[in-house]
Write a protein that holds these residues in place. Structure first.
Motif, PDB file in Angstrom:
ATOM      1  N   ALA A  36      56.703  13.782 -25.134  1.00 27.77           N
ATOM      2  CA  ALA A  36      55.239  13.780 -25.247  1.00 27.77           C
ATOM      3  C   ALA A  36      54.659  12.411 -24.936  1.00 27.77           C
ATOM      4  N   ASN A  37      55.290  11.348 -25.459  1.00 25.63           N
ATOM      5  CA  ASN A  37      54.785  10.000 -25.217  1.00 25.63           C
ATOM      6  C   ASN A  37      55.001   9.561 -23.783  1.00 25.63           C
ATOM      7  N   LEU A  38      56.105  10.014 -23.184  1.00 26.94           N
ATOM      8  CA  LEU A  38      56.376   9.644 -21.801  1.00 26.94           C
ATOM      9  C   LEU A  38      55.366  10.297 -20.861  1.00 26.94           C
ATOM     10  N   VAL A  39      54.924  11.511 -21.177  1.00 26.57           N
ATOM     11  CA  VAL A  39      53.903  12.169 -20.361  1.00 26.57           C
ATOM     12  C   VAL A  39      52.599  11.380 -20.419  1.00 26.57           C
ATOM     13  N   ILE A  40      52.255  10.879 -21.598  1.00 29.73           N
ATOM     14  CA  ILE A  40      51.046  10.051 -21.730  1.00 29.73           C
ATOM     15  C   ILE A  40      51.171   8.802 -20.860  1.00 29.73           C
ATOM     16  N   ALA A  41      52.344   8.177 -20.903  1.00 32.95           N
ATOM     17  CA  ALA A  41      52.570   6.982 -20.090  1.00 32.95           C
ATOM     18  C   ALA A  41      52.532   7.327 -18.598  1.00 32.95           C
ATOM     19  N   TYR A  42      53.092   8.493 -18.236  1.00 34.14           N
ATOM     20  CA  TYR A  42      53.070   8.945 -16.845  1.00 34.14           C
ATOM     21  C   TYR A  42      51.626   9.054 -16.349  1.00 34.14           C
ATOM     22  N   ARG A  43      50.781   9.695 -17.172  1.00 37.43           N
ATOM     23  CA  ARG A  43      49.385   9.867 -16.767  1.00 37.43           C
ATOM     24  C   ARG A  43      48.694   8.503 -16.615  1.00 37.43           C
ATOM     25  N   ARG A  44      48.998   7.605 -17.543  1.00 31.33           N
ATOM     26  CA  ARG A  44      48.381   6.274 -17.476  1.00 31.33           C
ATOM     27  C   ARG A  44      48.801   5.557 -16.202  1.00 31.33           C
ATOM     28  N   ALA A  45      50.103   5.585 -15.901  1.00 25.93           N
ATOM     29  CA  ALA A  45      50.598   4.934 -14.686  1.00 25.93           C
ATOM     30  C   ALA A  45      50.004   5.580 -13.435  1.00 25.93           C
ATOM     31  N   SER A  46      49.965   6.935 -13.415  1.00 23.10           N
ATOM     32  CA  SER A  46      49.447   7.647 -12.243  1.00 23.10           C
ATOM     33  C   SER A  46      47.966   7.339 -12.018  1.00 23.10           C
ATOM     34  N   ASN A  47      47.211   7.310 -13.105  1.00 26.13           N
ATOM     35  CA  ASN A  47      45.775   7.043 -12.975  1.00 26.13           C
ATOM     36  C   ASN A  47      45.513   5.646 -12.428  1.00 26.13           C
ATOM     37  N   ILE A  48      46.257   4.662 -12.933  1.00 25.92           N
ATOM     38  CA  ILE A  48      46.070   3.291 -12.455  1.00 25.92           C
ATOM     39  C   ILE A  48      46.398   3.202 -10.968  1.00 25.92           C
ATOM     40  N   VAL A  49      47.526   3.749 -10.581  1.00 26.73           N
ATOM     41  CA  VAL A  49      47.949   3.694  -9.180  1.00 26.73           C
ATOM     42  C   VAL A  49      46.939   4.420  -8.291  1.00 26.73           C
ATOM     43  N   ARG A  50      46.509   5.597  -8.719  1.00 30.95           N
ATOM     44  CA  ARG A  50      45.566   6.365  -7.906  1.00 30.95           C
ATOM     45  C   ARG A  50      44.254   5.608  -7.703  1.00 30.95           C
ATOM     46  N   ILE A  51      43.730   5.012  -8.776  1.00 25.04           N
ATOM     47  CA  ILE A  51      42.461   4.269  -8.685  1.00 25.04           C
ATOM     48  C   ILE A  51      42.600   3.064  -7.765  1.00 25.04           C
ATOM     49  N   GLU A  52      43.709   2.326  -7.938  1.00 21.43           N
ATOM     50  CA  GLU A  52      43.893   1.118  -7.138  1.00 21.43           C
ATOM     51  C   GLU A  52      44.189   1.447  -5.683  1.00 21.43           C
ATOM     52  N   GLU A  53      44.924   2.513  -5.435  1.00 19.65           N
ATOM     53  CA  GLU A  53      45.188   2.911  -4.051  1.00 19.65           C
ATOM     54  C   GLU A  53      43.895   3.297  -3.350  1.00 19.65           C
ATOM     55  N   LYS A  54      43.026   3.993  -4.057  1.00 19.45           N
ATOM     56  CA  LYS A  54      41.739   4.368  -3.469  1.00 19.45           C
ATOM     57  C   LYS A  54      40.888   3.130  -3.206  1.00 19.45           C
ATOM     58  N   LYS A  55      40.888   2.207  -4.166  1.00 14.89           N
ATOM     59  CA  LYS A  55      40.097   0.986  -4.028  1.00 14.89           C
ATOM     60  C   LYS A  55      40.605   0.134  -2.864  1.00 14.89           C
ATOM     61  N   ASP A  56      41.944   0.052  -2.738  1.00 15.43           N
ATOM     62  CA  ASP A  56      42.537  -0.817  -1.725  1.00 15.43           C
ATOM     63  C   ASP A  56      42.754  -0.121  -0.386  1.00 15.43           C
ATOM     64  N   SER A  57      42.537   1.196  -0.363  1.00 18.23           N
ATOM     65  CA  SER A  57      42.772   1.978   0.872  1.00 18.23           C
ATOM     66  C   SER A  57      44.196   1.806   1.381  1.00 18.23           C
ATOM     67  N   ARG A  58      45.131   1.828   0.491  1.00 17.92           N
ATOM     68  CA  ARG A  58      46.547   1.712   0.864  1.00 17.92           C
ATOM     69  C   ARG A  58      47.394   2.338  -0.233  1.00 17.92           C
ATOM     70  N   GLY A  59      48.660   2.617   0.098  1.00 20.57           N
ATOM     71  CA  GLY A  59      49.573   3.173  -0.896  1.00 20.57           C
ATOM     72  C   GLY A  59      50.473   2.109  -1.493  1.00 20.57           C
ATOM     73  N   TYR A  60      51.070   2.445  -2.660  1.00 19.30           N
ATOM     74  CA  TYR A  60      51.990   1.515  -3.310  1.00 19.30           C
ATOM     75  C   TYR A  60      53.321   2.199  -3.603  1.00 19.30           C
ATOM     76  N   GLY A  61      53.750   2.972  -2.636  1.00 19.24           N
ATOM     77  CA  GLY A  61      55.022   3.666  -2.792  1.00 19.24           C
ATOM     78  C   GLY A  61      56.221   2.896  -2.264  1.00 19.24           C
ATOM     79  N   ASP A  62      56.019   1.665  -1.808  1.00 15.61           N
ATOM     80  CA  ASP A  62      57.131   0.861  -1.287  1.00 15.61           C
ATOM     81  C   ASP A  62      58.059   0.453  -2.432  1.00 15.61           C
ATOM     82  N   PRO A  63      59.310   0.081  -2.113  1.00 13.81           N
ATOM     83  CA  PRO A  63      60.234  -0.369  -3.151  1.00 13.81           C
ATOM     84  C   PRO A  63      59.715  -1.618  -3.858  1.00 13.81           C
TER      85      PRO A  63
END
Length: 518
Positions: A401-428
């Motif tokens: 349950a706690n890991l799902v909360i952390a997953y959502r937090r991480a996903s939301n941050i990445v999604r917002i920043e990727e949209k803001k920066d117009s780039r992805g962060y899937g690199d190693p």
């Protein structure tokens, strides 16, 4: 007015409270439940008087209840020569045409007696009623015996040519075209059904619809498949082939039994996959209110066949193969059809598992590991169910349950920043660029979890994969507690976003956690 013959005089009701009593005096049982109970009790008593019991048939009881006002039960006799007919022929003839109840011996054998429910009393105690009904049944069963004798004069394979003149669907060809496809598809599926012989599967499939042109099935369509079994045995076919002819329509609904014999499973799957694929390919999909070709039933049948027999079937490949066997024009492309059929089966599966108390979002998440589209990921329902069960247990734990909360937090941050920066962060992640001990610990934990989960996933040990994911809880919590992602240093910020992206990717290898609700 009361009973038309027993009490023809008009009735004047005094009060509403007297209605039932006055009608009963005029030989009309007004209350349906009371009338039904009378029929059941009287039929059971009449059968018991001759040492028999009534064959259970709630549907027929309901129908007869609506046909009579004043039920009077009598017992009739079936002429001995007709008892050589298959029991199903006897019961179907009595039930369909005459609304008679069949009776059976204590050992379950069909008895040469029937129960008829008349709607009147007679001075002779029902003798004329019984004689008349026996005479009518004799004529019906004489027709059935004629069909039975005629149909057995030639083997079923002789009926194949007659299937060329029966249209399966105007855009999908004839029944002969269908059994030709079934022959190929059942032969292919045989390799994925343990204990199934490919040659016999092909043979059973080509014969699957041949009883549809027999006289008996023409008279009693509800006996399709069943008569195929009798005629196959009469023609010397192996018992497994005969059983496959009877069982390939099953399951007919949520309460009907599933075939368990390998040959029956292969032909039943082939029949349902062919039907589902063909109608989806011409755009004849079920709507909210209409399903004229019983495609929901076919879909449910596929799901039950796979789950209850644990048949390891890749549905996408099976649908694609079924599509390729159609030799008609104007079909939608195979990939599009496979996508739609798998999405349809996913919806049917949700209904099945919801009845077992499983959340629908778990099915969505398990259907699409690695973030694939709902139809682009898992298509082995046995493996899917194991994944769903493991995911449900994982989410019920504190770590999950706690890991799902952390997953959502991480996903939301990445999604917002990727949209803001117009780039992805899937690199190693650049390990040398990690500054804080918590982010170095998280990167190490992600590598360890991936190494531990990968063989578990390959071995379909989903509980083990979930246990590996649980190890991330501590490092992830520590990271979010002590590390700031959006720092001024562009390189450090980008590296930390890649680290968050890796959290998302690691969890999504097991299931698509973005599809979880709540």
């Amino acid at each position: 007015v009361g009973h038309r013959f027993l009490a023809p005089a008009a009735i004047t009701l005094t009060t509403g409270a007297d209605y039932r009593a006055q009608m009963a005096a005029a030989r009309v049982v007004v209350d349906r439940a009371e009338r039904r109970a009378r029929i059941v009790e009287a039929a059971a008593a009449a059968a018991a008087a001759v040492g028999l019991s009534v064959v259970d048939d709630p549907g027929l009881v309901d129908e007869v209840t609506g046909l009579v006002e004043w039920p009077v039960v009598h017992v009739g006799t079936i002429d001995p020569p007709f008892m050589a007919l298959p029991p199903e022929v006897l019961t179907t003839s009595m039930r369909t045409h005459q609304k008679y109840f069949a009776t059976e011996h204590p050992d379950g054998r069909l008895a040469p007696r029937f129960i008829v429910v008349a709607n009147t009393e007679t001075d002779d105690g029902g003798a004329a009623v019984v004689a008349g009904n026996e005479r009518v049944l004799r004529a019906r069963l004489s027709d059935a015996r004629f069909f039975w004798d005629q149909d057995r004069k030639a083997p079923l394979r002789n009926n194949l040519s007659a299937l060329r003149s029966i249209v399966f669907h105007a855009r999908l060809g004839t029944l002969f075209d269908k059994v030709t496809r079934l022959e190929a598809l059942a032969g292919s599926l045989a390799a994925r059904v343990p204990g199934c012989d490919e040659t016999l599967a092909r043979h059973a499939a080509i014969l699957a619809k041949t009883d549809l042109v027999t006289g008996m099935v023409g008279e009693f369509p509800e006996l399709q498949g069943l008569m195929g079994r009798y005629y196959a045995l009469a023609g010397g076919e192996p018992a497994a082939v005969a059983d496959a002819l009877a069982d390939h329509y099953r399951p007919l609904g949520p309460t009907d039994r599933c075939p368990t014999a390998p040959l029956s499973i292969a032909v039943a799957l082939a029949d349902k996959l062919d039907t589902l694929t063909g109608f989806f390919a011409i755009g004849e999909k079920p709507t909210g209110s209409k399903d004229p070709f019983a495609l929901r039933r076919a879909g449910l049948g596929i799901i039950r066949l796979v789950l209850e027999t644990r048949c390891r079937l890749g549905l996408r490949a099976a649908v694609t193969e079924a599509h390729g066997l159609y030799r008609v024009h104007g079909l939608a492309p195979a990939q599009a059809v496979a996508d739609e059929v798998l999405a349809f089966l996913a919806d049917r599966l949700k209904v099945v598992l919801r009845d077992r108390g499983v959340r629908h979002d778990l099915i969505d998440a398990a259907f699409a590991p690695a973030g694939a589209a709902p139809t682009g990921g898992e298509d082995d329902l046995v493996r899917l169910l194991a994944r769903v069960e493991a995911l449900g247990a994982f989410l019920a734990s504190d770590d999950g349950a706690n890991l799902v909360i952390a997953y959502r937090r991480a996903s939301n941050i990445v999604r917002i920043e990727e949209k803001k920066d117009s780039r992805g962060y899937g690199d190693p992640v650049a390990i040398e660029g990690l500054a804080e001990p918590e982010e170095r610990a998280l990167a190490a934990a992600l590598g360890e979890v991936t190494a531990a989960a990968t063989p578990c996933l390959a071995a379909e040990d989903f509980a083990g994969a979930m246990a590996a994911l649980a190890r991330l809880r501590g490092p992830v919590d520590a990271f979010f507690d002590r590390v700031t992602v959006n720092v001024d240093d562009p390189a450090l910020r980008a590296n930390r976003l890649r680290l968050l992206s890796e959290i998302r990717a690691t969890l999504n290898r097991v299931a698509d956690f973005s599809r979880l609700e709540g």
